[in-house]
Scaffold this motif. Structure first.
Motif, mmCIF file in Angstrom:
data_model
loop_
_atom_site.group_PDB
_atom_site.id
_atom_site.type_symbol
_atom_site.label_atom_id
_atom_site.label_comp_id
_atom_site.label_asym_id
_atom_site.label_seq_id
_atom_site.Cartn_x
_atom_site.Cartn_y
_atom_site.Cartn_z
ATOM 1 N N ALA B 70 0.830 -1.205 0.000
ATOM 2 C CA ALA B 70 0.000 0.000 0.000
ATOM 3 C C ALA B 70 0.867 1.258 0.000
ATOM 4 C CB ALA B 70 -0.938 -0.002 1.204
ATOM 5 N N VAL B 71 1.979 1.227 0.751
ATOM 6 C CA VAL B 71 2.895 2.372 0.772
ATOM 7 C C VAL B 71 3.491 2.585 -0.617
ATOM 8 C CG1 VAL B 71 5.071 3.250 1.713
ATOM 9 C CG2 VAL B 71 3.421 2.133 3.223
ATOM 10 N N ARG B 72 3.951 1.483 -1.221
ATOM 11 C CA ARG B 72 4.517 1.585 -2.580
ATOM 12 C C ARG B 72 3.476 2.127 -3.547
ATOM 13 N NH1 ARG B 72 6.909 -3.320 -1.628
ATOM 14 N NH2 ARG B 72 5.246 -4.431 -2.715
ATOM 15 N N ASN B 73 2.262 1.580 -3.489
ATOM 16 C CA ASN B 73 1.189 2.036 -4.378
ATOM 17 C C ASN B 73 0.947 3.529 -4.226
ATOM 18 O OD1 ASN B 73 0.740 -0.527 -5.327
ATOM 19 N ND2 ASN B 73 -0.970 -0.935 -3.935
ATOM 20 N N THR B 74 0.920 3.991 -2.958
ATOM 21 C CA THR B 74 0.610 5.393 -2.696
ATOM 22 C C THR B 74 1.687 6.296 -3.293
ATOM 23 O OG1 THR B 74 -0.427 4.676 -0.652
ATOM 24 C CG2 THR B 74 -0.044 7.030 -0.902
ATOM 25 N N PHE B 75 2.955 5.944 -3.051
ATOM 26 C CA PHE B 75 4.030 6.777 -3.600
ATOM 27 C C PHE B 75 4.030 6.734 -5.132
ATOM 28 C CE2 PHE B 75 5.716 6.746 0.719
ATOM 29 C CZ PHE B 75 6.136 8.058 0.823
ATOM 30 N N TYR B 76 3.783 5.563 -5.684
ATOM 31 C CA TYR B 76 3.719 5.431 -7.148
ATOM 32 C C TYR B 76 2.587 6.306 -7.694
ATOM 33 C CZ TYR B 76 3.196 3.141 -11.719
ATOM 34 O OH TYR B 76 3.088 2.886 -13.054
ATOM 35 N N PHE B 77 1.447 6.286 -6.993
ATOM 36 C CA PHE B 77 0.302 7.087 -7.436
ATOM 37 C C PHE B 77 0.632 8.582 -7.385
ATOM 38 C CE2 PHE B 77 -3.636 9.401 -6.461
ATOM 39 C CZ PHE B 77 -4.375 9.068 -7.575
ATOM 40 N N VAL B 78 1.294 9.010 -6.310
ATOM 41 C CA VAL B 78 1.706 10.413 -6.199
ATOM 42 C C VAL B 78 2.636 10.770 -7.360
ATOM 43 C CG1 VAL B 78 3.061 12.034 -4.801
ATOM 44 C CG2 VAL B 78 1.367 10.570 -3.712
ATOM 45 N N LEU B 79 3.531 9.851 -7.667
ATOM 46 C CA LEU B 79 4.480 10.066 -8.757
ATOM 47 C C LEU B 79 3.774 10.136 -10.115
ATOM 48 C CD1 LEU B 79 7.511 10.261 -8.219
ATOM 49 C CD2 LEU B 79 7.750 7.982 -9.208
ATOM 50 N N LEU B 80 2.718 9.354 -10.263
ATOM 51 C CA LEU B 80 1.963 9.366 -11.517
ATOM 52 C C LEU B 80 1.146 10.643 -11.671
ATOM 53 C CD1 LEU B 80 0.475 5.749 -11.719
ATOM 54 C CD2 LEU B 80 2.134 6.743 -13.288
ATOM 55 N N THR B 81 0.542 11.101 -10.581
ATOM 56 C CA THR B 81 -0.418 12.200 -10.701
ATOM 57 C C THR B 81 0.213 13.586 -10.551
ATOM 58 O OG1 THR B 81 -0.917 11.825 -8.376
ATOM 59 C CG2 THR B 81 -2.504 10.984 -9.984
ATOM 60 N N VAL B 82 1.097 13.767 -9.547
ATOM 61 C CA VAL B 82 1.536 15.126 -9.231
ATOM 62 C C VAL B 82 2.289 15.801 -10.385
ATOM 63 C CG1 VAL B 82 2.910 16.536 -7.655
ATOM 64 C CG2 VAL B 82 1.453 14.731 -6.755
ATOM 65 N N PRO B 83 3.303 15.134 -10.994
ATOM 66 C CA PRO B 83 3.963 15.816 -12.121
ATOM 67 C C PRO B 83 2.993 16.095 -13.273
ATOM 68 C CG PRO B 83 5.257 13.935 -11.376
ATOM 69 C CD PRO B 83 3.938 13.847 -10.684
ATOM 70 N N ALA B 84 2.096 15.149 -13.548
ATOM 71 C CA ALA B 84 1.126 15.355 -14.631
ATOM 72 C C ALA B 84 0.227 16.542 -14.318
ATOM 73 C CB ALA B 84 0.292 14.091 -14.834
ATOM 74 N N LEU B 85 -0.294 16.586 -13.092
ATOM 75 C CA LEU B 85 -1.179 17.692 -12.714
ATOM 76 C C LEU B 85 -0.449 19.021 -12.764
ATOM 77 C CD1 LEU B 85 -3.080 16.077 -9.724
ATOM 78 C CD2 LEU B 85 -4.154 17.104 -11.720
ATOM 79 N N ALA B 86 0.794 19.039 -12.232
ATOM 80 C CA ALA B 86 1.535 20.295 -12.145
ATOM 81 C C ALA B 86 1.872 20.843 -13.525
ATOM 82 C CB ALA B 86 2.808 20.098 -11.322
ATOM 83 N N THR B 87 2.179 19.951 -14.489
ATOM 84 C CA THR B 87 2.579 20.455 -15.807
ATOM 85 C C THR B 87 1.374 20.731 -16.714
ATOM 86 O OG1 THR B 87 2.929 18.169 -16.452
ATOM 87 C CG2 THR B 87 4.874 19.426 -15.869
ATOM 88 N N ILE B 88 0.403 19.815 -16.743
ATOM 89 C CA ILE B 88 -0.748 20.033 -17.625
ATOM 90 C C ILE B 88 -1.491 21.305 -17.219
ATOM 91 C CG2 ILE B 88 -2.937 19.096 -18.456
ATOM 92 C CD1 ILE B 88 -1.765 16.304 -18.006
ATOM 93 N N SER B 89 -1.695 21.474 -15.904
ATOM 94 C CA SER B 89 -2.434 22.658 -15.471
ATOM 95 C C SER B 89 -1.628 23.931 -15.723
ATOM 96 C CB SER B 89 -2.814 22.537 -14.001
ATOM 97 O OG SER B 89 -1.652 22.368 -13.221
ATOM 98 N N LEU B 90 -0.291 23.814 -15.672
ATOM 99 C CA LEU B 90 0.537 24.983 -15.990
ATOM 100 C C LEU B 90 0.369 25.356 -17.460
ATOM 101 C CD1 LEU B 90 2.695 27.069 -15.201
ATOM 102 C CD2 LEU B 90 4.429 25.370 -15.747
ATOM 103 N N GLY B 91 0.388 24.348 -18.327
ATOM 104 C CA GLY B 91 0.184 24.595 -19.745
ATOM 105 C C GLY B 91 -1.150 25.264 -20.010
#
Lengths: 282, 294
Positions: B70-91
């Motif tokens: 569950a810890v691995r999943n959570t960190f992986y999920f953060v890694l999947l979503t946060v950079p995508a959210l931060a860059t797409i919304s910036l664009g």
């Protein structure tokens, strides 16, 4: 948007290409919503054979008819409304009083207590859930309305926001009123509170929206179907996805459940955006 | 606070204004937090049996493969979503930072999903993602391709939930960026134009450095939010297949409210609290720095 911060201009061709890209992205954004709307307008047995039938008629409103015949959804809608309103009123009252107290009054331990409240901003709801659940069990508050809205009142964000807002109001206003012989409560109520209306609106919208969309606490506290809020109610029919009456009905429920909040959003978009982004930055 | 603001300085009666909130805060937030920390040191069940076991619950967590997954999943999920959210919304923010009517409509569209609850979002996306008649399956069918079992494939399930989450959460960071872009002084752009700086150069040398703190803030806020992943996973997959999409909060929910192993669940919730506390401190330092800069 004031447009003061406009970067270097673009050629008309570039502007048109940029516009086209935006249209495509916006379509991708609304596609899932349109898909849901389409499915909700199709007969369940037709969807069972092929969901691709969405792209052509016949369309029907029978799924919405089935919703209207089910009292449960209306009960959940009413519960959500009641809980969100109580939470919002409670948060506005408590935060205004506390914000005034922290910003304007001197009492023993004020700084220390304010720091303690700020610390609460770092406590996620999930990390207090086990003991909060035990506590509400002991007090027989589960499956009651106070049980559903009380936890929302403990969130420190409102106190933080109102304290900042009261601090920004010139102290001379209070002093003048106090010299005229007004009591502290009177100064708070008739002089300062009217000035905080913009902050009340921000906090009110943010609180109402968070409470309306909250899934975590009602999922744990409301175990009886008649005490479900809309989020938990819709979730409960979703979990039985395989056994439910049909796709079309489920999608009609999604449309029905999202319609109130989307309608409010369309009307009050500016205020909602301001409230939500203001809350995020703190 | 100046003393002039409070003529009856230091009076206990003044505390009456803050007392109602403080009572609620102590009873419903601080007490459960402290009681939870105490409970995490006990072996406890629903029926009141409580035995002090020290840090045994935490030691058990470090050996629990379900929790570690569950810890691995959570960190992986953060890694999947946060950079995508931060860059797409910036664009999006960069493209929509204009005073036109069309830009306002687009901003409204991209923020609209943010007002929906997690139950509605997952209801909608379930019918997008399922291989049996979902929207993606239909589109693949049009392209002559077989459906992909996005929610039942262990490698695809978290990316699918991440896609759902990005769609849901895009609006807020976009609005934060837009607010920051409005604060960039027009003189900086005029100076850049005088220097004949191109669009790319203006972006990398003027715009992005000016909103640097907001970018950091967006990343931290999103880390905190996405670290608390629960509803999307619970509703779309119940953590499956084989725990491949079970995040920490779902673990906590299952242990606490399905298995009623509450001492153990309390220990897991302390881990969650520690992580969020660190992130919130980082956010506080960033925001404070931002205030001081102006």
């Amino acid at each position: 948007m004031s447009g003061s911060a406009q970067p270097v201009g673009r050629s008309p061709w570039e502007a048109r290409a940029g516009f086209a890209v935006m249209v495509v992205l916006a379509l991708i954004m609304v596609l899932p919503l349109l898909w849901t709307l389409g499915l909700s307008l199709k007969a369940n047995n037709e969807l069972l054979r092929d969901t691709g039938s969405v792209f052509h008629g016949p369309y029907t409103l029978e799924n919405y008819g089935s919703i209207l015949r089910r009292a449960a959804v209306f009960r959940w809608l009413g519960n959500s409304l009641l809980v969100s309103l109580c939470t919002t009123l409670g948060v506005l009252t408590l935060s205004s009083l506390a914000g005034y107290g922290f910003a304007r009054l001197e009492f023993p331990g004020r700084r220390w207590l304010f720091a303690l409240v700020l610390f609460g901003l770092a406590v996620p709801e999930q990390s207090v859930i086990i003991t909060r659940h035990q506590m509400f069990s002991a007090l027989h508050l589960h499956n009651t309305y106070p049980g559903l809205f009380l936890p929302g009142l403990s969130a420190p964000f409102g106190v933080f926001l109102m304290t900042q807002y009261f601090k920004a109001i010139p102290v001379e206003l209070d002093e003048a009123a106090l010299l005229d012989g007004a009591s502290r409560l009177r100064v708070f109520w008739s002089v300062l509170l009217p000035l905080t209306l913009p902050a009340q609106a921000t906090l009110g919208i943010f609180t109402f929206l968070s409470s309306w969309n909250d899934y975590w606490w009602p999922l744990i506290s409301a175990t009886r179907s008649e005490m479900f809020t809309l989020t938990v109610g819709v979730a409960s029919s979703q979990i039985n996805f395989a056994q439910t009456s049909g796709l079309g009905f489920l999608m009609a429920q999604a449309v029905f459940a999202s319609a109130p909040i989307l309608a409010v959003y369309v009307v009050f978009q500016k205020y909602i955006v301001r409230a939500v982004s203001g809350a995020a930055v703190r | 606070m100046s003393a002039a603001a409070a003529p009856r300085a230091g009076s206990w009666r003044n505390a009456l204004f803050v007392a109602p909130y403080l009572a609620v805060y102590l009873a419903l937030l601080l007490y459960p937090l402290l009681a939870g920390a105490w409970l995490s040191l006990h072996k406890a069940d629903l029926f009141g049996g409580e035995v002090f076991v020290g840090i045994e619950n935490f030691q058990r967590l470090t050996r629990d493969t379900v929790f570690l997954q569950a810890v691995r999943n959570t960190f992986y999920f953060v890694l999947l979503t946060v950079p995508a959210l931060a860059t797409i919304s910036l664009g999006l923010a960069l493209a929509l930072n204009r005073p036109t009517r069309a830009a306002a409509v687009f901003r409204g569209v991209f923020f609209s999903s943010s007002v929906l609850s997690v139950t509605i979002v997952t209801l909608i996306w379930r019918l997008v993602l399922i291989p049996d008649g979902g929207l993606i399956a239909n589109l693949l069918h049009l392209a002559g391709r077989p459906p992909i079992p996005l929610l039942s494939h262990p490698d695809l399930v978290l990316p699918a939930i991440a896609l759902t989450t990005v769609w849901w959460c895009l609006g807020l960071p976009m609005m934060l960026y837009l607010a920051a872009l409005q604060q960039v002084p027009a003189e900086l752009y005029e100076a850049a134009a005088l220097d004949n700086a191109g669009r790319w150069k203006t972006l990398t040398h003027v715009t992005l450095p000016s909103i640097r703190r907001t970018i950091v803030l967006v990343v931290i806020i999103q880390c905190v939010l996405q670290f608390q992943l629960f509803g999307q996973a619970q509703l779309l997959t119940q953590g499956g297949p084989n725990g491949a999409s079970r995040p920490i909060v779902l673990f906590l929910y299952e242990v606490g409210f399905r298995r009623w192993d509450i001492g153990y669940a309390a220990a897991a919730s302390e881990i969650l609290f520690a992580v969020i506390l660190i992130a919130t401190l980082a956010q506080y330092l960033t925001s404070r720095g931002k205030g001081a800069e102006r």
